[in-house]
Design a protein around this motif. Sequence first.
Motif, PDB file in Angstrom:
ATOM      1  N   LEU A  98     -13.563  -4.829  43.399  1.00  0.00           N
ATOM      2  CA  LEU A  98     -12.723  -4.127  42.427  1.00  0.00           C
ATOM      3  C   LEU A  98     -13.554  -3.262  41.482  1.00  0.00           C
ATOM      4  N   TYR A  99     -14.825  -3.553  41.340  1.00  0.00           N
ATOM      5  CA  TYR A  99     -15.669  -2.795  40.404  1.00  0.00           C
ATOM      6  C   TYR A  99     -15.750  -1.311  40.752  1.00  0.00           C
ATOM      7  N   PRO A 100     -16.009  -0.935  42.009  1.00  0.00           N
ATOM      8  CA  PRO A 100     -16.042   0.506  42.299  1.00  0.00           C
ATOM      9  C   PRO A 100     -14.724   1.208  41.992  1.00  0.00           C
ATOM     10  N   PHE A 101     -13.619   0.515  42.186  1.00  0.00           N
ATOM     11  CA  PHE A 101     -12.337   1.129  41.852  1.00  0.00           C
ATOM     12  C   PHE A 101     -12.241   1.377  40.352  1.00  0.00           C
ATOM     13  N   ALA A 102     -12.694   0.417  39.559  1.00  0.00           N
ATOM     14  CA  ALA A 102     -12.625   0.590  38.110  1.00  0.00           C
ATOM     15  C   ALA A 102     -13.491   1.762  37.649  1.00  0.00           C
ATOM     16  N   VAL A 103     -14.597   1.984  38.337  1.00  0.00           N
ATOM     17  CA  VAL A 103     -15.494   3.071  37.954  1.00  0.00           C
ATOM     18  C   VAL A 103     -14.919   4.431  38.349  1.00  0.00           C
ATOM     19  N   THR A 104     -14.299   4.514  39.530  1.00  0.00           N
ATOM     20  CA  THR A 104     -13.826   5.807  40.040  1.00  0.00           C
ATOM     21  C   THR A 104     -12.309   5.910  40.069  1.00  0.00           C
ATOM     22  N   SER A 105     -11.624   5.168  39.255  1.00  0.00           N
ATOM     23  CA  SER A 105     -10.158   5.156  39.325  1.00  0.00           C
ATOM     24  C   SER A 105      -9.552   6.523  39.014  1.00  0.00           C
ATOM     25  N   ASP A 106     -10.154   7.293  38.121  1.00  0.00           N
ATOM     26  CA  ASP A 106      -9.578   8.601  37.796  1.00  0.00           C
ATOM     27  C   ASP A 106      -9.802   9.611  38.916  1.00  0.00           C
ATOM     28  N   GLN A 107     -10.820   9.439  39.732  1.00  0.00           N
ATOM     29  CA  GLN A 107     -11.100  10.384  40.813  1.00  0.00           C
ATOM     30  C   GLN A 107     -10.282  10.090  42.073  1.00  0.00           C
ATOM     31  N   LEU A 108      -9.876   8.838  42.255  1.00  0.00           N
ATOM     32  CA  LEU A 108      -9.175   8.458  43.480  1.00  0.00           C
ATOM     33  C   LEU A 108      -7.707   8.861  43.471  1.00  0.00           C
TER      34      LEU A 108
ATOM     35  N   PHE B 229      -3.640   8.784  43.309  1.00  0.00           N
ATOM     36  CA  PHE B 229      -2.594   7.897  43.822  1.00  0.00           C
ATOM     37  C   PHE B 229      -3.059   7.115  45.041  1.00  0.00           C
ATOM     38  N   PHE B 230      -3.882   7.733  45.893  1.00  0.00           N
ATOM     39  CA  PHE B 230      -4.415   7.043  47.062  1.00  0.00           C
ATOM     40  C   PHE B 230      -5.190   5.796  46.646  1.00  0.00           C
ATOM     41  N   GLY B 231      -6.002   5.904  45.607  1.00  0.00           N
ATOM     42  CA  GLY B 231      -6.776   4.770  45.120  1.00  0.00           C
ATOM     43  C   GLY B 231      -5.888   3.663  44.585  1.00  0.00           C
ATOM     44  N   VAL B 232      -4.820   4.052  43.898  1.00  0.00           N
ATOM     45  CA  VAL B 232      -3.892   3.049  43.361  1.00  0.00           C
ATOM     46  C   VAL B 232      -3.234   2.277  44.502  1.00  0.00           C
ATOM     47  N   VAL B 233      -2.782   2.995  45.537  1.00  0.00           N
ATOM     48  CA  VAL B 233      -2.145   2.337  46.682  1.00  0.00           C
ATOM     49  C   VAL B 233      -3.135   1.395  47.373  1.00  0.00           C
ATOM     50  N   GLU B 234      -4.366   1.856  47.577  1.00  0.00           N
ATOM     51  CA  GLU B 234      -5.365   1.034  48.251  1.00  0.00           C
ATOM     52  C   GLU B 234      -5.693  -0.219  47.453  1.00  0.00           C
ATOM     53  N   ILE B 235      -5.829  -0.096  46.147  1.00  0.00           N
ATOM     54  CA  ILE B 235      -6.194  -1.266  45.345  1.00  0.00           C
ATOM     55  C   ILE B 235      -5.027  -2.247  45.251  1.00  0.00           C
ATOM     56  N   VAL B 236      -3.807  -1.730  45.249  1.00  0.00           N
ATOM     57  CA  VAL B 236      -2.639  -2.630  45.264  1.00  0.00           C
ATOM     58  C   VAL B 236      -2.598  -3.401  46.579  1.00  0.00           C
ATOM     59  N   LEU B 237      -2.876  -2.727  47.691  1.00  0.00           N
ATOM     60  CA  LEU B 237      -2.926  -3.429  48.979  1.00  0.00           C
ATOM     61  C   LEU B 237      -4.053  -4.471  49.004  1.00  0.00           C
ATOM     62  N   PHE B 238      -5.194  -4.125  48.431  1.00  0.00           N
ATOM     63  CA  PHE B 238      -6.314  -5.066  48.385  1.00  0.00           C
ATOM     64  C   PHE B 238      -5.966  -6.284  47.544  1.00  0.00           C
ATOM     65  N   ILE B 239      -5.394  -6.067  46.368  1.00  0.00           N
ATOM     66  CA  ILE B 239      -5.028  -7.192  45.505  1.00  0.00           C
ATOM     67  C   ILE B 239      -3.939  -8.034  46.157  1.00  0.00           C
ATOM     68  N   ALA B 240      -3.006  -7.393  46.874  1.00  0.00           N
ATOM     69  CA  ALA B 240      -1.969  -8.157  47.576  1.00  0.00           C
ATOM     70  C   ALA B 240      -2.581  -9.027  48.669  1.00  0.00           C
ATOM     71  N   THR B 241      -3.554  -8.483  49.404  1.00  0.00           N
ATOM     72  CA  THR B 241      -4.223  -9.268  50.448  1.00  0.00           C
ATOM     73  C   THR B 241      -4.952 -10.456  49.847  1.00  0.00           C
ATOM     74  N   VAL B 242      -5.684 -10.226  48.766  1.00  0.00           N
ATOM     75  CA  VAL B 242      -6.391 -11.323  48.099  1.00  0.00           C
ATOM     76  C   VAL B 242      -5.385 -12.322  47.539  1.00  0.00           C
ATOM     77  N   GLY B 243      -4.284 -11.831  47.015  1.00  0.00           N
ATOM     78  CA  GLY B 243      -3.250 -12.731  46.490  1.00  0.00           C
ATOM     79  C   GLY B 243      -2.637 -13.608  47.568  1.00  0.00           C
ATOM     80  N   PHE B 244      -2.382 -13.023  48.754  1.00  0.00           N
ATOM     81  CA  PHE B 244      -1.860 -13.837  49.865  1.00  0.00           C
ATOM     82  C   PHE B 244      -2.871 -14.901  50.287  1.00  0.00           C
ATOM     83  N   ALA B 245      -4.149 -14.534  50.347  1.00  0.00           N
ATOM     84  CA  ALA B 245      -5.187 -15.513  50.703  1.00  0.00           C
ATOM     85  C   ALA B 245      -5.269 -16.612  49.655  1.00  0.00           C
ATOM     86  N   TYR B 246      -5.178 -16.232  48.387  1.00  0.00           N
ATOM     87  CA  TYR B 246      -5.218 -17.219  47.309  1.00  0.00           C
ATOM     88  C   TYR B 246      -4.020 -18.162  47.387  1.00  0.00           C
ATOM     89  N   ALA B 247      -2.838 -17.607  47.610  1.00  0.00           N
ATOM     90  CA  ALA B 247      -1.635 -18.441  47.729  1.00  0.00           C
ATOM     91  C   ALA B 247      -1.736 -19.385  48.931  1.00  0.00           C
TER      92      ALA B 247
END
Length: 133
Positions: free
Chosen positions: A92-102, A104-122
Amino acid sequence: MLEAFEAAAPSSGLDPYVPLVALFVLAAAFAVFSVAAAPLVGPRRYNKAKLDAYECGIEPSPQPIVGGGRMPVAYYLTAMLFILFDIEMVFLYPFAVTSDQLGFFGVVEIVLFIATVGFAYAYVWRRGGLDWN
Protein backbone atom coordinates in the motif's frame (compact mmCIF):
# COMPACT_ATOMS: atom_id res chain seq x y z
CA MET A 1 41.09 8.77 -32.54
CA LEU A 2 38.24 7.51 -30.32
CA GLU A 3 35.69 8.35 -33.03
CA ALA A 4 37.54 6.15 -35.51
CA PHE A 5 37.53 3.23 -33.07
CA GLU A 6 33.82 3.59 -32.38
CA ALA A 7 33.06 3.75 -36.08
CA ALA A 8 35.17 0.66 -36.80
CA ALA A 9 33.71 -1.48 -33.99
CA PRO A 10 30.22 -2.77 -34.73
CA SER A 11 27.71 -2.14 -31.95
CA SER A 12 25.86 -5.17 -30.67
CA GLY A 13 22.59 -5.25 -28.81
CA LEU A 14 24.30 -6.77 -25.77
CA ASP A 15 26.44 -3.74 -24.92
CA PRO A 16 24.11 -2.50 -22.15
CA TYR A 17 24.36 -5.88 -20.41
CA VAL A 18 28.16 -5.94 -20.10
CA PRO A 19 28.19 -4.15 -16.70
CA LEU A 20 25.48 -6.49 -15.39
CA VAL A 21 27.39 -9.58 -16.49
CA ALA A 22 30.57 -8.12 -14.98
CA LEU A 23 28.73 -7.59 -11.69
CA PHE A 24 27.50 -11.19 -11.66
CA VAL A 25 30.99 -12.48 -12.43
CA LEU A 26 32.44 -10.32 -9.66
CA ALA A 27 29.79 -11.54 -7.18
CA ALA A 28 30.40 -15.18 -8.11
CA ALA A 29 34.18 -14.72 -7.81
CA PHE A 30 33.75 -13.14 -4.37
CA ALA A 31 31.50 -16.00 -3.23
CA VAL A 32 33.91 -18.67 -4.45
CA PHE A 33 36.88 -16.84 -2.95
CA SER A 34 35.11 -16.46 0.42
CA VAL A 35 34.21 -20.14 0.61
CA ALA A 36 37.71 -21.22 -0.48
CA ALA A 37 39.52 -18.84 1.87
CA ALA A 38 37.43 -19.53 4.99
CA PRO A 39 39.25 -22.73 6.03
CA LEU A 40 42.61 -21.08 5.44
CA VAL A 41 42.05 -17.95 7.53
CA GLY A 42 39.48 -19.25 10.02
CA PRO A 43 40.14 -20.46 13.58
CA ARG A 44 41.83 -23.83 13.89
CA ARG A 45 41.53 -24.45 17.64
CA TYR A 46 38.37 -26.47 18.10
CA ASN A 47 37.12 -27.60 21.48
CA LYS A 48 33.96 -29.19 22.82
CA ALA A 49 32.25 -25.84 23.46
CA LYS A 50 32.79 -24.64 19.89
CA LEU A 51 31.47 -27.86 18.39
CA ASP A 52 28.30 -27.97 20.53
CA ALA A 53 24.99 -26.55 19.36
CA TYR A 54 24.28 -23.00 20.57
CA GLU A 55 20.95 -22.61 22.32
CA CYS A 56 20.64 -18.92 23.14
CA GLY A 57 23.08 -19.10 26.02
CA ILE A 58 21.27 -22.01 27.68
CA GLU A 59 23.37 -25.09 28.19
CA PRO A 60 21.92 -27.78 25.90
CA SER A 61 20.90 -30.94 27.69
CA PRO A 62 19.36 -34.23 26.61
CA GLN A 63 16.60 -33.79 29.21
CA PRO A 64 13.29 -32.43 27.92
CA ILE A 65 12.36 -28.91 28.96
CA VAL A 66 9.57 -28.57 31.54
CA GLY A 67 6.30 -28.30 29.66
CA GLY A 68 7.31 -30.53 26.78
CA GLY A 69 9.87 -28.27 25.14
CA ARG A 70 7.99 -28.05 21.85
CA MET A 71 6.48 -24.89 20.49
CA PRO A 72 2.85 -25.21 19.46
CA VAL A 73 2.13 -25.14 15.73
CA ALA A 74 -0.26 -22.23 16.25
CA TYR A 75 2.73 -20.05 17.13
CA TYR A 76 4.28 -20.63 13.71
CA LEU A 77 0.97 -20.21 11.89
CA THR A 78 0.37 -16.89 13.62
CA ALA A 79 3.89 -15.75 12.71
CA MET A 80 3.38 -16.71 9.06
CA LEU A 81 0.02 -14.92 8.95
CA PHE A 82 1.59 -11.82 10.44
CA ILE A 83 4.34 -11.85 7.82
CA LEU A 84 1.82 -12.46 5.04
CA PHE A 85 -0.48 -9.59 5.98
CA ASP A 86 2.43 -7.32 6.87
CA ILE A 87 4.01 -7.77 3.44
CA GLU A 88 0.66 -7.21 1.75
CA MET A 89 0.21 -3.96 3.62
CA VAL A 90 3.68 -2.83 2.53
CA PHE A 91 2.32 -2.83 -1.03
CA LEU A 92 0.00 0.00 0.00
CA TYR A 93 2.96 2.36 0.50
CA PRO A 94 3.66 2.97 -3.21
CA PHE A 95 0.00 3.77 -3.72
CA ALA A 96 0.09 6.33 -0.92
CA VAL A 97 3.13 7.96 -2.49
CA THR A 98 1.77 8.11 -6.06
CA SER A 99 -1.97 8.32 -5.42
CA ASP A 100 -2.34 11.69 -7.16
CA GLN A 101 -0.57 10.45 -10.31
CA LEU A 102 -2.53 7.20 -10.67
CA GLY A 103 -5.95 8.80 -10.84
CA PHE A 104 -9.11 6.70 -11.01
CA PHE A 105 -7.24 3.62 -12.24
CA GLY A 106 -5.14 3.64 -9.06
CA VAL A 107 -8.21 3.97 -6.87
CA VAL A 108 -9.87 0.98 -8.56
CA GLU A 109 -6.70 -1.12 -8.28
CA ILE A 110 -6.17 -0.34 -4.60
CA VAL A 111 -9.82 -1.07 -3.80
CA LEU A 112 -9.45 -4.46 -5.50
CA PHE A 113 -6.22 -5.10 -3.58
CA ILE A 114 -7.78 -4.19 -0.23
CA ALA A 115 -10.82 -6.34 -1.05
CA THR A 116 -8.54 -9.31 -1.81
CA VAL A 117 -6.64 -8.83 1.44
CA GLY A 118 -9.94 -8.42 3.27
CA PHE A 119 -11.27 -11.71 1.88
CA ALA A 120 -8.05 -13.47 2.92
CA TYR A 121 -8.29 -11.92 6.38
CA ALA A 122 -11.94 -12.96 6.76
CA TYR A 123 -11.09 -16.49 5.62
CA VAL A 124 -8.27 -16.81 8.17
CA TRP A 125 -10.46 -15.34 10.91
CA ARG A 126 -13.35 -17.71 10.06
CA ARG A 127 -11.03 -20.75 10.06
CA GLY A 128 -9.74 -19.82 13.54
CA GLY A 129 -6.23 -18.91 12.47
CA LEU A 130 -6.20 -15.88 14.76
CA ASP A 131 -7.35 -17.66 17.95
CA TRP A 132 -4.76 -17.71 20.74
CA ASN A 133 -6.04 -20.68 22.73
